[in-house]
Design a protein around this motif. Structure first.
Motif, PDB file in Angstrom:
ATOM      1  N   PRO A   1       0.837  -1.205   0.000  1.00  9.52           N
ATOM      2  CA  PRO A   1       0.000   0.000   0.000  1.00  9.52           C
ATOM      3  C   PRO A   1       0.869   1.252   0.000  1.00  9.52           C
ATOM      4  O   PRO A   1       1.896   1.312   0.689  1.00  9.52           O
ATOM      5  CB  PRO A   1      -0.799  -0.131   1.298  1.00  9.52           C
TER       6      PRO A   1
ATOM      7  N   GLN B   1      -2.731   5.652   0.602  1.00 13.89           N
ATOM      8  CA  GLN B   1      -3.700   4.669   1.077  1.00 13.89           C
ATOM      9  C   GLN B   1      -3.585   4.431   2.580  1.00 13.89           C
ATOM     10  O   GLN B   1      -4.561   4.042   3.226  1.00 13.89           O
ATOM     11  CB  GLN B   1      -3.505   3.352   0.328  1.00 13.89           C
TER      12      GLN B   1
ATOM     13  N   LEU C   1     -11.394   1.482   3.144  1.00 13.82           N
ATOM     14  CA  LEU C   1     -10.173   0.905   2.593  1.00 13.82           C
ATOM     15  C   LEU C   1     -10.384   0.543   1.121  1.00 13.82           C
ATOM     16  O   LEU C   1     -11.469   0.099   0.730  1.00 13.82           O
ATOM     17  CB  LEU C   1      -9.787  -0.367   3.353  1.00 13.82           C
TER      18      LEU C   1
ATOM     19  N   PHE D   1      -7.127  -4.153  -0.465  1.00 14.97           N
ATOM     20  CA  PHE D   1      -6.890  -4.652   0.882  1.00 14.97           C
ATOM     21  C   PHE D   1      -7.693  -5.930   1.146  1.00 14.97           C
ATOM     22  O   PHE D   1      -7.383  -6.680   2.064  1.00 14.97           O
ATOM     23  CB  PHE D   1      -7.273  -3.598   1.916  1.00 14.97           C
ATOM     24  N   TYR D   2      -8.720  -6.153   0.344  1.00 17.94           N
ATOM     25  CA  TYR D   2      -9.596  -7.313   0.510  1.00 17.94           C
ATOM     26  C   TYR D   2      -9.385  -8.377  -0.566  1.00 17.94           C
ATOM     27  O   TYR D   2      -9.899  -9.482  -0.436  1.00 17.94           O
ATOM     28  CB  TYR D   2     -11.059  -6.888   0.462  1.00 17.94           C
TER      29      TYR D   2
ATOM     30  N   SER E   1      -2.244  -9.927   0.409  1.00 19.13           N
ATOM     31  CA  SER E   1      -2.675  -9.103   1.542  1.00 19.13           C
ATOM     32  C   SER E   1      -2.837  -9.915   2.819  1.00 19.13           C
ATOM     33  O   SER E   1      -2.501  -9.444   3.915  1.00 19.13           O
ATOM     34  CB  SER E   1      -3.983  -8.370   1.211  1.00 19.13           C
TER      35      SER E   1
ATOM     36  N   GLU F   1      -1.098  -9.347   6.492  1.00 17.22           N
ATOM     37  CA  GLU F   1      -1.883  -9.105   7.707  1.00 17.22           C
ATOM     38  C   GLU F   1      -1.571 -10.101   8.821  1.00 17.22           C
ATOM     39  O   GLU F   1      -1.660  -9.761   9.999  1.00 17.22           O
ATOM     40  CB  GLU F   1      -3.368  -9.128   7.366  1.00 17.22           C
TER      41      GLU F   1
ATOM     42  N   HIS G   1     -10.572   0.789  10.297  1.00 13.31           N
ATOM     43  CA  HIS G   1      -9.698   1.047   9.149  1.00 13.31           C
ATOM     44  C   HIS G   1      -8.486   1.892   9.552  1.00 13.31           C
ATOM     45  O   HIS G   1      -7.382   1.688   9.040  1.00 13.31           O
ATOM     46  CB  HIS G   1     -10.485   1.736   8.034  1.00 13.31           C
TER      47      HIS G   1
ATOM     48  N   ARG H   1      -4.673   0.764   8.994  1.00 14.76           N
ATOM     49  CA  ARG H   1      -3.695   1.635   8.332  1.00 14.76           C
ATOM     50  C   ARG H   1      -2.486   1.876   9.230  1.00 14.76           C
ATOM     51  O   ARG H   1      -1.330   1.849   8.783  1.00 14.76           O
ATOM     52  CB  ARG H   1      -4.351   2.985   7.968  1.00 14.76           C
TER      53      ARG H   1
ATOM     54  N   TYR I   1      -0.054  -1.060   9.330  1.00 11.63           N
ATOM     55  CA  TYR I   1       0.833  -1.103   8.155  1.00 11.63           C
ATOM     56  C   TYR I   1       1.912  -0.016   8.247  1.00 11.63           C
ATOM     57  O   TYR I   1       3.080  -0.259   7.923  1.00 11.63           O
ATOM     58  CB  TYR I   1       0.028  -0.940   6.882  1.00 11.63           C
TER      59      TYR I   1
END
Length: 356
Positions: free
Chosen positions: A5, A9, A21, A25-26, A31, A35, A346, A350, A353
């Protein structure tokens, strides 16, 4: 392309002007692996119940951020947690929950560890040069109990008291540890785990997706409160005869504890929900149901109504996942009145990350 990202973002957003998001991200193939490292391995996870760990040697097994874990009560009656990975050649020490173990024996080659994680025996290793069992022990993890629930963490995390700050005071006289576990129900859902979390975190969809539940809650009074690591949605229960006979009088508290634990607290009962990613676009949601000792007769009706709500959520979450994967979706604006819980989640993602 790797999942990286960009700064835009991941930038913090104001709730009044926030966007959701982005779809990647999904849907990005990498991803979930990211995570597991930046979200799950750096957060507290609900792993069990205190009543599963009453005596020394009682134990449960789970996985956090890809790391198999073993949680037990040691000989000094302390909760302990370890990597469930033998230091010999990575075999498992326990494969399921159990009671009263005196030690843990690897299911591969029989290396034996005490309840404190220390290696006690290694068959036929006497001829191995410079082999010292005293220097070998299982890596330890953090474990704590709260209100009858057991949480664990494998990496650097804030203190659990900080994560749960304010919950005990907000719940008032409700004592979750006095409720009795009744049943677990699991659902396998074809959506990214965050889609399910997003859906939980807002009541905006109640009038459309959950007409039955909407009749029991006071949508006009539905509010969201935010903490540092958790959020709370609450609503008074409507005071008609149907609500009184089924949901009871008082209010409904829907807690979210970052990143994937929910507590649905209703008069005389509790549901804990844990959202477990099983793939990029699949997850499992585990519901544990608890009731007051004198009120277990309500369980059958409660379970039936809960299943109705979950099927409604499953249908919409799977449809949302298809929309996210379609290539059509661009991150939309969030409703600052009804979706502050989504915004809060969210923002935490963020930040995870950014800090990683």
């Amino acid at each position: 392309m790797p999942f990286q990202p960009d700064h835009k973002q991941l930038a913090s957003q104001d709730a009044a002007t926030a966007h959701a998001l982005p779809a990647r991200f999904y849907t990005h193939p990498e991803s979930l692996a990211a995570e597991q490292e930046v979200v799950f391995a750096r957060s507290w996870q609900l792993v069990g119940r205190a009543d599963q760990l009453l005596e020394p040697g009682d134990h449960i097994v789970d996985e956090i951020g890809g790391v198999p874990i073993l949680v037990t009560r040691d000989g000094e009656n302390r909760l302990r947690g370890f990597h469930n990975v033998c230091r010999h050649r990575a075999g498992p020490l326990a494969t399921c929950a159990g009671r009263g173990a005196r030690n843990f024996i690897c299911r591969y080659h029989g290396w034996t560890y005490g309840l404190d994680g220390q290696l006690k025996g290694a068959p036929e290793m006497k001829d191995a040069a410079d082999f010292d069992p005293a220097g070998i022990r299982l890596p330890e993890i953090k474990v704590e109990s709260w209100q009858g629930l057991v949480l664990a963490a494998v990496g650097d995390v804030p203190p659990l008291a900080e994560v749960l700050a304010g919950l005990d005071e907000r719940m008032g006289e409700r004592k979750l540890d006095e409720l009795v576990f009744a049943k677990r129900v699991s659902y396998d859902i074809a959506c990214n785990w965050k889609v399910y979390v997003d859906n939980f975190l807002e009541g905006y969809h109640l009038p459309i997706v959950h007409p039955g539940l909407n009749k029991l809650l006071d949508y006009r009074s539905y509010r969201t409160e935010l903490g540092d690591w958790h959020s709370l949605q609450w609503s008074p229960l409507e005071r008609d005869d149907t609500a009184n006979n089924f949901y009871g009088q008082g209010d409904a508290l829907y807690y979210f504890i970052y990143p994937n634990t929910m507590l649905n607290i209703l008069p005389g009962r509790l549901q804990t929900n844990r959202v477990i990613p099983t793939g990029l676009d699949t997850c499992r949601v585990e519901f544990d149901f608890y009731y007051a000792k004198e009120d277990t007769k309500r369980a059958e009706q409660d379970l039936e109504f809960s299943d109705e709500i979950q099927q409604e959520d499953i249908d919409i979450c799977e449809a949302v996942q298809r929309g996210l994967a379609s290539g059509s979706y661009e991150a939309g604006r969030l409703n600052p009145k009804r979706e502050t819980g989504v915004w809060h989640f969210h923002e935490l993602v963020r930040r995870a990350y950014r800090e990683a």
